[in-house]
Motif scaffolding. Structure first.
Motif, PDB file in Angstrom:
ATOM      1  N   ALA A 145      -8.159  -3.856  -2.525  1.00  0.00           N
ATOM      2  CA  ALA A 145      -8.071  -3.951  -3.922  1.00  0.00           C
ATOM      3  C   ALA A 145      -6.953  -4.908  -4.211  1.00  0.00           C
ATOM      4  O   ALA A 145      -6.022  -4.735  -3.476  1.00  0.00           O
ATOM      5  N   PRO A 146      -6.591  -5.307  -5.516  1.00  0.00           N
ATOM      6  CA  PRO A 146      -5.470  -5.955  -5.926  1.00  0.00           C
ATOM      7  C   PRO A 146      -4.112  -5.017  -6.073  1.00  0.00           C
ATOM      8  O   PRO A 146      -3.864  -4.800  -7.337  1.00  0.00           O
ATOM      9  N   PHE A 147      -3.316  -4.607  -5.344  1.00  0.00           N
ATOM     10  CA  PHE A 147      -2.234  -3.627  -5.560  1.00  0.00           C
ATOM     11  C   PHE A 147      -1.302  -4.629  -6.018  1.00  0.00           C
ATOM     12  O   PHE A 147      -0.888  -5.849  -5.460  1.00  0.00           O
ATOM     13  N   VAL A 148      -0.422  -4.139  -7.124  1.00  0.00           N
ATOM     14  CA  VAL A 148       0.872  -5.144  -7.431  1.00  0.00           C
ATOM     15  C   VAL A 148       2.135  -4.655  -6.546  1.00  0.00           C
ATOM     16  O   VAL A 148       2.898  -5.499  -6.801  1.00  0.00           O
ATOM     17  N   ASP A 149       1.924  -3.765  -5.601  1.00  0.00           N
ATOM     18  CA  ASP A 149       3.320  -3.723  -4.910  1.00  0.00           C
ATOM     19  C   ASP A 149       2.872  -3.789  -3.207  1.00  0.00           C
ATOM     20  O   ASP A 149       3.776  -2.911  -2.619  1.00  0.00           O
ATOM     21  N   ASP A 150       1.753  -4.432  -2.810  1.00  0.00           N
ATOM     22  CA  ASP A 150       1.426  -4.466  -1.391  1.00  0.00           C
ATOM     23  C   ASP A 150       1.954  -5.491  -0.669  1.00  0.00           C
ATOM     24  O   ASP A 150       1.838  -5.730   0.445  1.00  0.00           O
ATOM     25  N   SER A 188      -2.806  -1.718 -13.562  1.00  0.00           N
ATOM     26  CA  SER A 188      -2.024  -2.056 -12.235  1.00  0.00           C
ATOM     27  C   SER A 188      -2.263  -0.838 -11.429  1.00  0.00           C
ATOM     28  O   SER A 188      -2.032   0.150 -12.079  1.00  0.00           O
ATOM     29  N   LYS A 189      -2.312  -1.325 -10.129  1.00  0.00           N
ATOM     30  CA  LYS A 189      -2.672  -0.034  -9.057  1.00  0.00           C
ATOM     31  C   LYS A 189      -1.504  -0.151  -8.134  1.00  0.00           C
ATOM     32  O   LYS A 189      -1.291  -1.307  -7.641  1.00  0.00           O
ATOM     33  N   SER A 190      -0.812   0.844  -7.722  1.00  0.00           N
ATOM     34  CA  SER A 190       0.121   0.870  -6.565  1.00  0.00           C
ATOM     35  C   SER A 190      -0.621   1.197  -5.211  1.00  0.00           C
ATOM     36  O   SER A 190      -1.635   2.360  -5.172  1.00  0.00           O
ATOM     37  N   VAL A 191      -0.337   0.535  -4.240  1.00  0.00           N
ATOM     38  CA  VAL A 191      -0.777   0.960  -3.007  1.00  0.00           C
ATOM     39  C   VAL A 191      -0.259   2.442  -2.466  1.00  0.00           C
ATOM     40  O   VAL A 191      -0.850   3.103  -1.551  1.00  0.00           O
ATOM     41  N   ASN A 192       0.913   3.026  -3.287  1.00  0.00           N
ATOM     42  CA  ASN A 192       1.242   4.210  -2.666  1.00  0.00           C
ATOM     43  C   ASN A 192       0.761   5.372  -3.457  1.00  0.00           C
ATOM     44  O   ASN A 192       0.963   6.628  -3.365  1.00  0.00           O
ATOM     45  N   ASP A 193      -0.314   5.006  -4.343  1.00  0.00           N
ATOM     46  CA  ASP A 193      -0.763   5.592  -5.715  1.00  0.00           C
ATOM     47  C   ASP A 193      -2.252   6.450  -4.798  1.00  0.00           C
ATOM     48  O   ASP A 193      -3.042   5.599  -4.649  1.00  0.00           O
ATOM     49  N   PRO A 194      -2.244   7.666  -4.332  1.00  0.00           N
ATOM     50  CA  PRO A 194      -3.758   8.101  -3.737  1.00  0.00           C
ATOM     51  C   PRO A 194      -4.552   8.061  -4.665  1.00  0.00           C
ATOM     52  O   PRO A 194      -5.940   8.042  -4.039  1.00  0.00           O
ATOM     53  N   SER A 195      -4.478   7.836  -5.759  1.00  0.00           N
ATOM     54  CA  SER A 195      -5.615   7.812  -6.777  1.00  0.00           C
ATOM     55  C   SER A 195      -6.340   6.234  -6.890  1.00  0.00           C
ATOM     56  O   SER A 195      -7.272   6.208  -7.315  1.00  0.00           O
ATOM     57  N   SER A 196      -5.485   5.402  -6.424  1.00  0.00           N
ATOM     58  CA  SER A 196      -5.915   4.166  -6.484  1.00  0.00           C
ATOM     59  C   SER A 196      -7.066   3.629  -5.248  1.00  0.00           C
ATOM     60  O   SER A 196      -6.820   3.964  -4.080  1.00  0.00           O
ATOM     61  N   PRO A 197      -7.966   3.117  -5.859  1.00  0.00           N
ATOM     62  CA  PRO A 197      -9.137   2.566  -4.849  1.00  0.00           C
ATOM     63  C   PRO A 197      -8.849   1.685  -3.789  1.00  0.00           C
ATOM     64  O   PRO A 197      -8.350   0.603  -4.180  1.00  0.00           O
ATOM     65  N   MET A 198      -8.979   1.918  -2.456  1.00  0.00           N
ATOM     66  CA  MET A 198      -8.771   1.003  -1.460  1.00  0.00           C
ATOM     67  C   MET A 198     -10.036  -0.052  -1.566  1.00  0.00           C
ATOM     68  O   MET A 198      -9.748  -1.187  -1.221  1.00  0.00           O
TER      69      MET A 198
END
Length: 425
Positions: A281-286, A371-381
């Motif tokens: 997924a398009p994470f903004v901090d990966d 926006s989704k964070s790679v460190n947010d457990p609720s963000s879909p991989m």
């Protein structure tokens, strides 16, 4: 918001008395001002940057309202003063005051938040400046949509419509800034290179107005080993050739889940794409930038379909494009919403555009945040069993001829029809 301003500090005029949560004393903002005693630091001090040229007359009107509600000295017109000068002066003063034992300066620096109002180019300009300052605790940034695309504000929950500029609207926005949560976003370094000419001087070329985020524009020697056209998927990884289908006519490189006013060209890869191509997924901090291709003026319409997206080309930590002599004299480019017409090389010259991960800056996010964070457990991989994703992708060449009748188009980073894209790897 309650409380009253101490009239001796000269921070605010009468209309902003209820906004002491945000007002900064003059002596903090101006090193030449006389230091005065202040009982309490504001809980949410802000420095406001507004592009008066954005949004028609809205920019100028917004400056007027903020200066009515806050200390005039903490509201800056970006057409008059660059943000790097403002922040350099402010942080130098912070250090001087703290060394003199001023607790108010320490508290204001610790709680400082920045507000930037303008288009995506203006907002990215400020993000780049904050990134370049390399502060140990950089101030988080809230963005006011004041332009056309407004992809950055939209991605972090600040909307995409130009704001109203009355005092109540500004007070409401300031209240949101005070409650907003912090969220990291990757900062990217963009460089353009050209080979040194065989004859003539080698001074930098002066292009037409380029985006502020274009850090450098200079020529390099013909033996420069960096002249490649490849991607590096992970930090410290190997350079790999990026194969772009000949049918691709425009390329979008983005780190946000928003493009062209709210469309998401990357989408969320289905399980098969994740397994076969190592896509996420398009994470903004990966530390990865998404590279998406479009075929022609019909292809972009796929973004209007549920779960529709462009042709996913790669996710990369670094990417280089190499432009050679083509049939046309120029190509169209756009960075942070700011377009320009780039001359193509002549003879054996080469133009190299390089995008590489630099560091991170901190944004302020409000709900609903796209926006989704790679460190947010609720963000879909990834999105498992995402049949619509597979159906709308049209990533294979043999699918395109049938699909082009239904879908259509992004012109960003567009190559003219007469240019042979085989020159671009």
């Amino acid at each position: 918001m309650d409380g009253h301003t101490n009239g001796t500090n000269g921070s605010c005029s009468k209309p902003c008395e209820p906004l002491t949560d945000y007002c900064i004393p003059d002596y903090i903002l101006n090193p030449d001002s006389e230091q005065v005693l202040v009982d309490q630091a504001p809980c949410c001090p802000v420095v406001v940057f507004i592009n008066s040229r954005s949004g028609g007359q809205l920019g100028s009107s917004l400056i007027k309202t903020y200066r009515e509600l806050l200390n005039k000295a903490q509201v800056f017109d970006l057409s008059e003063e660059a943000p790097e000068k403002v922040l350099h002066r402010l942080y130098c003063n912070f250090e001087k005051l703290k060394s003199n034992g001023d607790p108010i300066a320490f508290q204001i620096q610790s709680n400082l938040r920045l507000i930037v109002a303008g288009g995506d180019g203006t907002a990215s300009w400020l993000l780049g400046v904050v990134s370049d300052l390399k502060l140990s605790h950089p101030p988080p940034i809230a963005t006011v949509p004041l332009g056309t695309g407004n992809n950055l504000p939209f991605s972090f929950g600040w909307g995409k419509k130009n704001p109203t500029t009355d005092q109540e609207a500004v007070k409401s926005f300031l209240g949101q800034v005070k409650k907003a949560r912090e969220m990291n976003i990757d900062s990217w370094h963009i460089i353009m290179r050209m080979r040194a000419p065989q004859e003539g001087p080698c001074e930098p070329i002066a292009p037409l107005e380029l985006p502020h985020s274009l850090h450098a524009f200079h020529r390099v020697s013909g033996s420069d080993s960096l002249n490649m056209v490849r991607i590096m998927k992970r930090p410290g990884g190997q350079w790999e050739e990026l194969k772009i289908p000949r049918s691709i006519r425009s390329i979008v490189c983005l780190n946000l889940p928003s493009f062209s006013g709210g469309l998401n060209p990357w989408g969320t890869p289905g399980t098969r794409k994740v397994q076969e191509r190592d896509l996420t997924a398009p994470f903004v901090d990966d530390g990865l930038i998404e590279v998406v291709g479009f075929r022609d003026a019909w292809h972009g319409l796929v973004l209007l379909a549920p779960n529709g997206h462009g042709t996913r080309l790669a996710q990369a930590h670094r990417i280089r494009f190499e432009f050679h002599k083509g049939a046309a004299e120029h190509t169209f480019m756009r960075i942070d919403g700011e377009p320009w017409k780039q001359p193509l090389p002549k003879d054996d010259d080469t133009v190299v555009v390089e995008i590489s991960h630099l560091r991170q800056v901190t944004m302020l996010a409000s709900d609903p945040c796209k926006s989704k964070s790679v460190n947010d457990p609720s963000s879909p991989m990834c999105c498992s069993n995402h049949d619509d994703d597979e159906r709308n992708s049209l990533e294979d060449e043999d699918e395109w001829e049938e699909g082009r009748k239904k879908f259509g188009a992004a012109d960003t980073f567009k190559f003219p029809d007469e240019v042979d894209v085989a020159h671009l790897s």
